[in-house]
Design a protein around this motif. Structure first.
Motif, short mmCIF file in Angstrom:
data_model
loop_
_atom_site.label_atom_id
_atom_site.label_comp_id
_atom_site.label_asym_id
_atom_site.label_seq_id
_atom_site.Cartn_x
_atom_site.Cartn_y
_atom_site.Cartn_z
N UNK A 173 0.79 -1.23 0.00
CA UNK A 173 0.00 0.00 0.00
C UNK A 173 0.83 1.29 0.00
N UNK A 174 1.91 1.33 0.76
CA UNK A 174 2.73 2.54 0.77
C UNK A 174 3.35 2.79 -0.60
N UNK A 175 3.96 1.76 -1.17
CA UNK A 175 4.59 1.91 -2.48
C UNK A 175 3.58 2.33 -3.54
N UNK A 176 2.45 1.62 -3.60
CA UNK A 176 1.48 1.91 -4.66
C UNK A 176 0.90 3.31 -4.52
N UNK A 177 0.67 3.76 -3.29
CA UNK A 177 0.19 5.13 -3.08
C UNK A 177 1.22 6.13 -3.54
N UNK A 178 2.48 5.91 -3.16
CA UNK A 178 3.53 6.85 -3.54
C UNK A 178 3.75 6.84 -5.05
N UNK A 179 3.58 5.69 -5.70
CA UNK A 179 3.69 5.62 -7.16
C UNK A 179 2.57 6.42 -7.81
N UNK A 180 1.34 6.25 -7.31
CA UNK A 180 0.22 7.03 -7.83
C UNK A 180 0.50 8.52 -7.63
N UNK A 181 0.95 8.89 -6.45
CA UNK A 181 1.18 10.30 -6.15
C UNK A 181 2.37 10.88 -6.91
N UNK A 182 3.32 10.04 -7.26
CA UNK A 182 4.42 10.51 -8.10
C UNK A 182 3.85 10.97 -9.44
N UNK A 183 2.93 10.18 -9.98
CA UNK A 183 2.26 10.58 -11.21
C UNK A 183 1.42 11.83 -11.02
N UNK A 184 0.71 11.91 -9.90
CA UNK A 184 -0.14 13.07 -9.61
C UNK A 184 0.69 14.35 -9.55
N UNK A 185 1.85 14.28 -8.90
CA UNK A 185 2.71 15.47 -8.77
C UNK A 185 3.18 15.99 -10.13
N UNK A 186 3.19 15.13 -11.13
CA UNK A 186 3.64 15.53 -12.46
C UNK A 186 2.53 16.16 -13.29
N UNK A 187 1.32 16.18 -12.76
CA UNK A 187 0.18 16.78 -13.46
C UNK A 187 0.12 18.26 -13.10
N UNK A 188 0.39 19.12 -14.06
CA UNK A 188 0.35 20.55 -13.80
C UNK A 188 -1.01 20.97 -13.29
N UNK A 189 -1.04 21.61 -12.14
CA UNK A 189 -2.27 22.15 -11.60
C UNK A 189 -3.23 21.14 -11.01
#
Length: 197
Positions: free
Chosen positions: A142-158
């Protein structure tokens, strides 16, 4: 967001979405909106330190669904919140992450489902090893998968200013892009309940 921009975002995030991501659901992952959709009350954030304005800044979109959570699902909510904090993100990122997981897996850390599997999708976010999300062992953490999702989210401008379903869809590239919105109220309530616990 056009296809070129989406591919750029995903490339920057280090996520190689290839092949069957666009093939649609086979398991309930990327599933269509739940049939038991019902309206839900406003955010019940009464604990100190939870910024109520960040939980649902645009208001909920469409009918809201609700599921009763078991112990494993509640444990996964807490794991998503802990990983969000570890990533240095705020309550809004936790709401987006939890709503995404609610749509993808109903907050269940799914292993391979045999013939019912959506390609090789696994875990809380139904991420695919063959699309560059990580190994099966990583994706079902769960920690890894959440951080992987959020890594993608952080790359979304705005992403912070986007409606939840647009932010989630930009990362997930689901066959049902509007389905994430139905979980925003319950996700916000869960963040309000567990952010400071």
């Amino acid at each position: 967001m056009n296809t070129i921009m989406r591919k750029s975002v995903l490339g920057i995030a280090g996520l190689a979405f290839a092949g069957g991501v666009f093939a649609g659901p086979a398991t309930g992952a990327h599933a269509a909106p739940a049939a038991d959709a019902k309206p839900v009350a406003v955010v019940q954030a009464d604990k100190p330190g939870v910024d109520k304005g960040k939980l649902i800044p645009h208001g909920v979109q469409g009918k809201q669904s609700h599921i009763d959570l078991g112990d494993e699902q509640t444990k996964n909510v807490k794991a998503i919140i802990a990983a969000t904090k570890k990533s240095g993100l705020d309550e809004r990122a936790a709401v987006i992450s939890i709503a995404t997981s609610m749509q993808e897996s109903k907050l269940e850390n799914l292993g391979h489902l045999g013939e019912s599997n959506d390609h090789d999708s696994l875990g809380l976010f139904q991420q695919r090893p063959t699309s560059g999300w990580g190994t099966p062992e990583q994706i079902t953490d769960p920690e890894y998968s959440t951080m992987a999702f959020q890594k993608g989210l952080k790359q979304v401008d705005g992403w912070q200013d986007m409606p939840l379903t647009k932010a989630a869809q930009t990362v997930q590239v689901s066959a049902y892009p509007d389905a994430y919105a139905q979980w925003e109220q319950q996700a916000a309530d869960l963040v309000a309940q567990y952010w400071n616990s």
